[in-house]
Design an enzyme around this catalytic site. Structure first.
Site, PDB file in Angstrom:
ATOM      1  N   HIS A  18      36.362  45.424  39.906  1.00  0.00           N
ATOM      2  CA  HIS A  18      35.215  45.201  40.790  1.00  0.00           C
ATOM      3  C   HIS A  18      35.716  45.144  42.236  1.00  0.00           C
ATOM      4  O   HIS A  18      36.912  45.350  42.500  1.00  0.00           O
ATOM      5  CB  HIS A  18      34.407  43.971  40.375  1.00  0.00           C
ATOM      6  CG  HIS A  18      35.173  42.670  40.342  1.00  0.00           C
ATOM      7  ND1 HIS A  18      35.787  42.136  41.444  1.00  0.00           N
ATOM      8  CD2 HIS A  18      35.413  41.806  39.327  1.00  0.00           C
ATOM      9  CE1 HIS A  18      36.348  40.994  41.116  1.00  0.00           C
ATOM     10  NE2 HIS A  18      36.154  40.772  39.823  1.00  0.00           N
ATOM     11  N   HIS A  21      38.938  43.179  43.214  1.00  0.00           N
ATOM     12  CA  HIS A  21      40.228  43.847  42.971  1.00  0.00           C
ATOM     13  C   HIS A  21      40.467  44.916  44.031  1.00  0.00           C
ATOM     14  O   HIS A  21      41.586  45.104  44.514  1.00  0.00           O
ATOM     15  CB  HIS A  21      40.239  44.491  41.576  1.00  0.00           C
ATOM     16  CG  HIS A  21      39.944  43.527  40.470  1.00  0.00           C
ATOM     17  ND1 HIS A  21      38.804  43.576  39.718  1.00  0.00           N
ATOM     18  CD2 HIS A  21      40.652  42.461  40.024  1.00  0.00           C
ATOM     19  CE1 HIS A  21      38.825  42.589  38.828  1.00  0.00           C
ATOM     20  NE2 HIS A  21      39.930  41.893  39.003  1.00  0.00           N
ATOM     21  N   CYS A 126      43.205  27.522  29.368  1.00  0.00           N
ATOM     22  CA  CYS A 126      42.015  28.324  29.713  1.00  0.00           C
ATOM     23  C   CYS A 126      42.364  29.789  29.478  1.00  0.00           C
ATOM     24  O   CYS A 126      43.247  30.328  30.148  1.00  0.00           O
ATOM     25  CB  CYS A 126      41.591  28.101  31.168  1.00  0.00           C
ATOM     26  SG  CYS A 126      40.325  29.297  31.692  1.00  0.00           S
ATOM     27  N   CYS A 129      41.797  32.255  32.503  1.00  0.00           N
ATOM     28  CA  CYS A 129      42.855  32.100  33.512  1.00  0.00           C
ATOM     29  C   CYS A 129      44.217  32.426  32.916  1.00  0.00           C
ATOM     30  O   CYS A 129      45.181  32.618  33.651  1.00  0.00           O
ATOM     31  CB  CYS A 129      42.982  30.655  33.997  1.00  0.00           C
ATOM     32  SG  CYS A 129      41.706  30.076  35.069  1.00  0.00           S
ATOM     33  N   CYS A 150      37.264  24.477  32.820  1.00  0.00           N
ATOM     34  CA  CYS A 150      38.169  25.029  33.825  1.00  0.00           C
ATOM     35  C   CYS A 150      37.400  25.106  35.135  1.00  0.00           C
ATOM     36  O   CYS A 150      36.232  25.513  35.154  1.00  0.00           O
ATOM     37  CB  CYS A 150      38.625  26.412  33.363  1.00  0.00           C
ATOM     38  SG  CYS A 150      39.019  27.523  34.707  1.00  0.00           S
ATOM     39  N   HIS A 153      36.538  29.005  36.053  1.00  0.00           N
ATOM     40  CA  HIS A 153      35.601  29.764  35.210  1.00  0.00           C
ATOM     41  C   HIS A 153      34.416  28.939  34.722  1.00  0.00           C
ATOM     42  O   HIS A 153      33.480  29.487  34.155  1.00  0.00           O
ATOM     43  CB  HIS A 153      36.349  30.373  34.023  1.00  0.00           C
ATOM     44  CG  HIS A 153      37.305  31.441  34.441  1.00  0.00           C
ATOM     45  ND1 HIS A 153      38.630  31.186  34.696  1.00  0.00           N
ATOM     46  CD2 HIS A 153      37.115  32.754  34.711  1.00  0.00           C
ATOM     47  CE1 HIS A 153      39.227  32.311  35.079  1.00  0.00           C
ATOM     48  NE2 HIS A 153      38.330  33.268  35.114  1.00  0.00           N
ATOM     49  N   LYS A 301      31.906  33.365  43.578  1.00  0.00           N
ATOM     50  CA  LYS A 301      32.961  34.313  43.205  1.00  0.00           C
ATOM     51  C   LYS A 301      32.385  35.260  42.146  1.00  0.00           C
ATOM     52  O   LYS A 301      31.624  34.836  41.286  1.00  0.00           O
ATOM     53  CB  LYS A 301      34.150  33.543  42.625  1.00  0.00           C
ATOM     54  CG  LYS A 301      35.325  34.453  42.295  1.00  0.00           C
ATOM     55  CD  LYS A 301      36.573  33.651  41.972  1.00  0.00           C
ATOM     56  CE  LYS A 301      37.772  34.568  41.844  1.00  0.00           C
ATOM     57  NZ  LYS A 301      37.989  35.085  40.510  1.00  0.00           N
ATOM     58  N   LYS A 304      31.685  37.961  35.421  1.00  0.00           N
ATOM     59  CA  LYS A 304      30.795  38.673  34.500  1.00  0.00           C
ATOM     60  C   LYS A 304      29.588  37.829  34.154  1.00  0.00           C
ATOM     61  O   LYS A 304      28.480  38.325  34.050  1.00  0.00           O
ATOM     62  CB  LYS A 304      31.549  39.022  33.222  1.00  0.00           C
ATOM     63  CG  LYS A 304      32.223  40.366  33.313  1.00  0.00           C
ATOM     64  CD  LYS A 304      32.920  40.682  32.025  1.00  0.00           C
ATOM     65  CE  LYS A 304      34.143  39.807  31.862  1.00  0.00           C
ATOM     66  NZ  LYS A 304      34.828  39.942  30.616  1.00  0.00           N
TER      67      LYS A 304
END
Ligand code: ME8
Length: 515
Positions: A18, A21, A126, A129, A150, A153, A301, A304
């Site tokens: 995405h 990256h 996690c 992660c 976490c 996430h 952030k 998905k």
């Protein structure tokens, strides 16, 4: 000649890339291109991180083997980077034999040096992660669940209990503090350096480097049935690609003067674990770690679960490759978090590319066609733009060296604005053809030449096209592309030769409307 080694994180192949990256990868690409411009020998490494539970589970959910899933998504990364014209020199995949050999050799060295022992691990993990956490690192489940979440996430962590091999990280707290002390600029920016120091000062626990419950990984050479914990596999990619285990001379040519780029989510691994692993293996820690913030969408952030992932291809369709590249290199300062919005991207594109640079190129070509029979005149050696251009070149050199593409591009656009103002003040379109008109137009063409070079790490095809339009491609005695110019010497005022054809063409950056 200096050497410049730049890396991106190697990305997980659980899913497609995405724009987060793309952000890190584009920054590395622009830095690599800049360093080629200044004549450095460059090695630019990117790649994919393919082992571990996160990838294995994503593969299972998709009904594929981990290897098939990795292959498919590694290809998607390659395609995205091809689309964005990422000029990497090497794309490493952690499933390649060279990586398997190097991880085993590197970890064996740490083992032989006495920094690895066996024990039992019990604690939280996690999977998204791929990280172990203490209670203090986690947050309570707001919906009242017993398992903590976490922090990154916001998903429940898992309790792990298994026989493991441990790396004696605790023994490296003092060597790490000493390294931070003697290398105050190794981790940039300062806030991130302080965060890393805080983690070290807060106490380092030994860390499990192997897993027996996971199959999808690199076998531990001294312990059958164990594979390396994915992070201890992944980080080593940075030395694999420069020949750690295959070409010692090459490795020593490039290591340790590396510039690692990464976001703050993986600061702990890069700024604490990685230097310690290198020390344990008897190698020098990395020269530079540049940690940036998150690209946020609507303040969040990308993930998905929140459906806010945007793929590079979606934006390239609307803005073109160079419009995309410009946005992510110029749009937010390198370091803090930055919010991305489509509307903001349209404004930036229209302001900087369509109105400023595109308009400068178009109006100069139009007036050259009318007043100079389409032949570009030479610049005035005493132009008022000459000292400004020299300042801008010097500032761009400084800012690229500071890993700050947004500031380097901001400086470059100052020159574009000054040239537009110079035209407005002199109004060559109203004057009779003659030396005065020639001087003003020659100055503007010289600015376009300089800007085409300074902007070439960000804008690829459009700076090549600009170069052609101002008559420099195949002009004889001139570099054929902006990237063939050597900075800063090739940008001294007066390089535009004059006497070459200028072509208007269609708009370089057609204006966009938000709809
Ligand atoms: O962590 N904003 O891989 P990963 C800015 N495999 N950058 C972002 C971003 C965002 N919203 N989202 C992702 C891993 N990134 C490991 C790395 S390295 C030896 C192993 C970028 O696929 C940023 O560079 O989760 C971040 O650090 C990286 O992608 C995480 O990629």
């Amino acid at each position: 000649m200096s050497r410049y080694y730049v890396t991106t994180p190697i990305y997980y192949v659980n899913d497609a890339p995405h724009i987060g990256h793309a952000y890190t990868t584009l920054t590395a690409d622009a830095l690599a291109r800049w360093h080629r411009l200044i004549g450095d020998e460059v090695f630019f490494l990117t790649g994919t991180d393919e082992h571990g539970q996160k990838v294995a589970r994503a593969a299972e959910a998709a009904g594929r083997t981990p290897a098939e899933h990795a292959e498919l998504n590694a290809d998607r990364y390659r395609q995205a980077w091809d689309l964005l014209q990422i000029s990497f020199d090497d794309f490493i995949r952690t499933t390649e034999p060279r990586q398997i050999d190097t991880v085993q050799a590197f970890m064996q060295r740490i083992h032989d040096n006495g920094h690895i022992y066996s024990g039992t691990y019990e604690g939280w993990y996690c999977v998204p992660c791929e990280a172990y956490y203490n209670d203090d690192d986690l947050v309570e489940d707001p919906s009242g669940g017993d398992t903590p979440l976490c922090e990154i996430h916001r998903k429940p962590v898992e309790w792990l209990s298994e026989e493991n091999w441990f790396f004696r990280l605790s023994a490296f707290a003092q060597p790490l503090l000493d390294w931070y002390e003697t290398n105050p600029n190794a981790v940039q920016p300062e806030g991130k350096r302080n965060e890393a120091l805080g983690l070290i000062r807060g106490g380092l626990q030994d860390i499990s480097v192997s897993r027996s419950a996971v199959q999808w990984g690199i076998p531990v050479p001294w312990a059958e049935g164990h594979v390396f914990y994915v992070w201890y596999d992944a980080l080593i990619n940075y030395v694999t690609a420069i020949g750690y285990n295959s070409d010692r001379q090459r490795f020593e040519d490039w290591w340790p003067s590396v510039n690692h780029l990464l976001a703050k989510d993986i600061l702990r691994f890069h700024c604490v674990y990685w230097p310690a692993m290198l020390m344990a293996a008897g190698e020098a820690p990395p020269r530079q770690l540049n940690v940036h913030g998150y690209l946020l969408v609507g303040g969040e952030k990308m993930s998905k679960t929140s459906l806010n992932q945007i793929t590079p291809a979606e934006l390239v369709e609307d803005f073109g490759v160079d419009g995309f590249r410009y946005q992510f290199l110029r749009g937010q300062p390198f370091g803090p978090d930055g919010d991305f919005s489509y509307e903001g991207m349209v404004v930036r594109y229209n302001t900087d590319l369509a109105n400023n640079l595109g308009n400068l190129a178009a109006r100069v070509a139009t007036v050259v066609a009318k007043k100079c029979d389409g032949v570009g005149p030479a610049p005035d050696p005493d132009s008022p733009l000459a000292p400004i251009a020299a300042e801008v070149v010097a500032e761009a050199v400084r800012e690229w060296a500071e890993t700050s593409p947004p500031k380097a591009l901001e400086a470059t656009w100052r020159l574009v604005r000054e040239a537009n103002a110079h035209l407005e003040n002199n109004e060559p379109w109203k004057a009779e053809p003659g030396p005065a008109v020639d001087r003003v137009l020659g100055d503007a063409l010289e600015v376009l030449r300089i800007v085409a070079v300074l902007a070439s790490p960000a804008l690829i095809d459009s700076t090549d096209e600009l170069w052609r339009r101002i008559g420099l491609t195949d002009a004889g005695g001139q570099p054929n592309r902006p990237t063939d110019v050597r900075v800063p010497d090739g940008l001294a005022w007066g390089g535009y030769p004059g006497g070459v054809p200028v072509d208007k063409g269609t708009p370089l950056f057609p204006r966009l409307t938000t709809s």
